[in-house]
Write a protein that holds these residues in place. Structure first.
Motif, PDB file in Angstrom:
ATOM      1  N   VAL A  24       4.613   3.193   6.436  1.00  0.00           N
ATOM      2  CA  VAL A  24       3.392   3.053   6.817  1.00  0.00           C
ATOM      3  C   VAL A  24       3.049   4.283   7.910  1.00  0.00           C
ATOM      4  N   SER A  25       3.822   4.555   8.115  1.00  0.00           N
ATOM      5  CA  SER A  25       3.283   6.139   9.378  1.00  0.00           C
ATOM      6  C   SER A  25       2.884   7.376   8.415  1.00  0.00           C
ATOM      7  N   ARG A  26       3.598   7.550   6.926  1.00  0.00           N
ATOM      8  CA  ARG A  26       2.739   8.458   6.193  1.00  0.00           C
ATOM      9  C   ARG A  26       1.988   8.051   6.120  1.00  0.00           C
ATOM     10  N   LEU A  27       1.015   6.891   5.696  1.00  0.00           N
ATOM     11  CA  LEU A  27      -0.073   6.864   5.094  1.00  0.00           C
ATOM     12  C   LEU A  27      -1.123   6.247   6.978  1.00  0.00           C
ATOM     13  N   SER A  28      -0.602   6.438   7.798  1.00  0.00           N
ATOM     14  CA  SER A  28      -1.607   6.387   8.471  1.00  0.00           C
ATOM     15  C   SER A  28      -1.883   7.884   9.261  1.00  0.00           C
ATOM     16  N   LYS A  29      -0.774   8.679   8.311  1.00  0.00           N
ATOM     17  CA  LYS A  29      -1.511  10.207   8.937  1.00  0.00           C
ATOM     18  C   LYS A  29      -2.009  11.714   7.804  1.00  0.00           C
ATOM     19  N   SER A  30      -2.210  10.203   6.838  1.00  0.00           N
ATOM     20  CA  SER A  30      -2.866  10.988   5.256  1.00  0.00           C
ATOM     21  C   SER A  30      -4.104  11.455   5.636  1.00  0.00           C
ATOM     22  N   PRO A  31      -5.341  12.241   4.896  1.00  0.00           N
ATOM     23  CA  PRO A  31      -6.195  12.806   6.013  1.00  0.00           C
ATOM     24  C   PRO A  31      -6.915  11.848   5.186  1.00  0.00           C
ATOM     25  N   ASN A  32      -6.896  10.682   4.395  1.00  0.00           N
ATOM     26  CA  ASN A  32      -7.477   9.278   3.485  1.00  0.00           C
ATOM     27  C   ASN A  32      -7.179   8.056   4.494  1.00  0.00           C
ATOM     28  N   ASN A  33      -8.498   7.499   4.135  1.00  0.00           N
ATOM     29  CA  ASN A  33      -8.363   6.688   4.438  1.00  0.00           C
ATOM     30  C   ASN A  33      -7.473   5.270   3.877  1.00  0.00           C
ATOM     31  N   ILE A  66      -2.108  -2.522  14.582  1.00  0.00           N
ATOM     32  CA  ILE A  66      -2.889  -2.022  15.655  1.00  0.00           C
ATOM     33  C   ILE A  66      -2.423  -0.807  16.083  1.00  0.00           C
ATOM     34  N   THR A  67      -1.123  -0.451  15.953  1.00  0.00           N
ATOM     35  CA  THR A  67      -0.654   1.078  16.577  1.00  0.00           C
ATOM     36  C   THR A  67      -0.943   1.423  15.512  1.00  0.00           C
ATOM     37  N   PHE A  68      -0.149   1.448  14.081  1.00  0.00           N
ATOM     38  CA  PHE A  68      -0.770   2.981  13.311  1.00  0.00           C
ATOM     39  C   PHE A  68      -2.895   2.358  12.272  1.00  0.00           C
ATOM     40  N   ASN A  69      -3.177   1.251  13.094  1.00  0.00           N
ATOM     41  CA  ASN A  69      -4.400   2.007  13.049  1.00  0.00           C
ATOM     42  C   ASN A  69      -4.725   1.842  11.309  1.00  0.00           C
ATOM     43  N   VAL A  70      -4.014   0.602  10.555  1.00  0.00           N
ATOM     44  CA  VAL A  70      -3.925   0.494   8.996  1.00  0.00           C
ATOM     45  C   VAL A  70      -4.509  -1.229   8.567  1.00  0.00           C
ATOM     46  N   PRO A  71      -5.670  -0.795   8.052  1.00  0.00           N
ATOM     47  CA  PRO A  71      -6.175  -2.381   7.301  1.00  0.00           C
ATOM     48  C   PRO A  71      -4.937  -3.150   6.719  1.00  0.00           C
ATOM     49  N   ILE A  72      -5.259  -4.460   7.227  1.00  0.00           N
ATOM     50  CA  ILE A  72      -3.676  -5.573   5.733  1.00  0.00           C
ATOM     51  C   ILE A  72      -5.019  -6.397   5.298  1.00  0.00           C
ATOM     52  N   LEU A  73      -4.864  -6.137   3.752  1.00  0.00           N
ATOM     53  CA  LEU A  73      -5.479  -7.405   2.720  1.00  0.00           C
ATOM     54  C   LEU A  73      -4.312  -8.269   2.695  1.00  0.00           C
ATOM     55  N   ARG A  74      -4.858  -9.100   2.139  1.00  0.00           N
ATOM     56  CA  ARG A  74      -4.143 -10.251   2.129  1.00  0.00           C
ATOM     57  C   ARG A  74      -4.223 -10.727   0.481  1.00  0.00           C
ATOM     58  N   SER A  75      -3.320 -10.808  -0.570  1.00  0.00           N
ATOM     59  CA  SER A  75      -3.377 -12.086  -1.792  1.00  0.00           C
ATOM     60  C   SER A  75      -2.517 -12.686  -2.330  1.00  0.00           C
ATOM     61  N   TYR A  85      -3.186   2.887  -5.717  1.00  0.00           N
ATOM     62  CA  TYR A  85      -4.619   3.135  -5.898  1.00  0.00           C
ATOM     63  C   TYR A  85      -5.091   3.997  -4.746  1.00  0.00           C
ATOM     64  N   GLN A  86      -6.146   4.777  -6.230  1.00  0.00           N
ATOM     65  CA  GLN A  86      -7.081   4.957  -4.608  1.00  0.00           C
ATOM     66  C   GLN A  86      -8.661   4.894  -5.341  1.00  0.00           C
ATOM     67  N   ILE A  87      -9.680   4.706  -4.167  1.00  0.00           N
ATOM     68  CA  ILE A  87     -10.740   4.970  -4.778  1.00  0.00           C
ATOM     69  C   ILE A  87     -11.341   5.190  -3.456  1.00  0.00           C
ATOM     70  N   ASN A  88     -12.388   6.200  -3.969  1.00  0.00           N
ATOM     71  CA  ASN A  88     -13.250   7.658  -3.687  1.00  0.00           C
ATOM     72  C   ASN A  88     -12.351   8.121  -2.191  1.00  0.00           C
ATOM     73  N   GLU A  89     -12.362   8.060  -1.142  1.00  0.00           N
ATOM     74  CA  GLU A  89     -11.416   8.516   0.407  1.00  0.00           C
ATOM     75  C   GLU A  89     -10.415   7.866   0.192  1.00  0.00           C
ATOM     76  N   TRP A  90     -10.095   6.606  -0.692  1.00  0.00           N
ATOM     77  CA  TRP A  90      -9.229   5.216   0.341  1.00  0.00           C
ATOM     78  C   TRP A  90      -8.442   5.086  -0.504  1.00  0.00           C
ATOM     79  N   LEU A  91      -7.094   5.301  -0.470  1.00  0.00           N
ATOM     80  CA  LEU A  91      -6.105   4.828  -0.398  1.00  0.00           C
ATOM     81  C   LEU A  91      -5.200   3.375  -0.243  1.00  0.00           C
ATOM     82  N   ILE A  92      -5.530   2.465  -1.074  1.00  0.00           N
ATOM     83  CA  ILE A  92      -4.404   1.594  -1.076  1.00  0.00           C
ATOM     84  C   ILE A  92      -3.092   0.948  -1.786  1.00  0.00           C
TER      85      ILE A  92
END
Length: 211
Positions: A69-78, A109-118, A41-48
């Protein structure tokens, strides 16, 4: 005055019928089905990126999780990772709770990718909706009057994120590149466009609002 709907793009390979159905019922959203290179999903500059808990465990066991996760963290998007499901969904899997906790800590912590839970697709729909409305308020300049960051560097980053199309990651790059907010504010379009993630158009918009 009618407000434009908030656009949420979702990947055409995403299998979450209930989630998408719930989002489509929100009259202030506009869903766009397209092929996303990263994320679901993409919302503005954020990818989920959405993963069910069994998907997370499977990718952890076969070694794919951290490369994803590494590919996600290297994205120019949040980027953020949305994990969906309950512990009962992985009761039959041969994995310890400690291994999962360790993986989640590393992602955060290492990849600085926030985690959301549902717990379910229905709850994931609510989370994505909340993310969309909050990001839209920030984009349109309606900023919450909650507690501001107290640390000096965080205050600098907070100020930089008020610039057009500048999120947390890009704010960090700007501060690292120019060393100070003053240097960012006095930089030319050419100097701004030399920062990764800032093209000519974004540099022009930043200079326009600063001037």
């Amino acid at each position: 005055m009618n407000k434009s709907p908030i656009e949420i793009a979702y990947d055409d390979r995403e299998h979450a019928e209930l989630l998408i159905q719930r989002l489509s019922k929100q009259t202030n959203l506009r869903l766009v089905r397209k092929r996303l290179k990263l994320g679901d999903y993409q919302i503005n500059e954020w990818l989920i990126e959405r993963k069910t808990l069994p998907d997370l465990v499977t990718s952890l066991c076969d070694g794919r999780l951290f490369s994803q996760v590494s590919r996600l963290s290297k994205s120019p998007n949040n980027t953020a990772l949305l994990i969906e499901g309950a512990s009962r969904d992985i009761a039959a899997y041969d994995i310890t709770r400690e291994a999962i906790i360790g993986a989640l800590c590393s992602i955060s912590i290492t990849f600085n990718v926030p985690i959301l839970r549902s717990l379910s697709q229905a709850e994931s729909a609510k989370i994505i909706y909340f993310c969309a409305t909050q990001l839209n308020r920030r984009k349109t300049g309606v900023i919450s009057h909650g507690r501001k960051p107290k640390r000096y560097k965080n205050q600098q980053l907070f100020i930089l994120q008020s610039l057009p199309k500048v999120g947390p990651k890009l704010a960090k790059r700007l501060l690292m590149h120019f060393d100070s907010i003053e240097a960012v504010f006095t930089a030319s379009e050419a100097q701004l466009s030399g920062v990764e993630g800032i093209g000519r158009e974004k540099a022009r918009q930043i200079r326009q609002i600063l001037a």
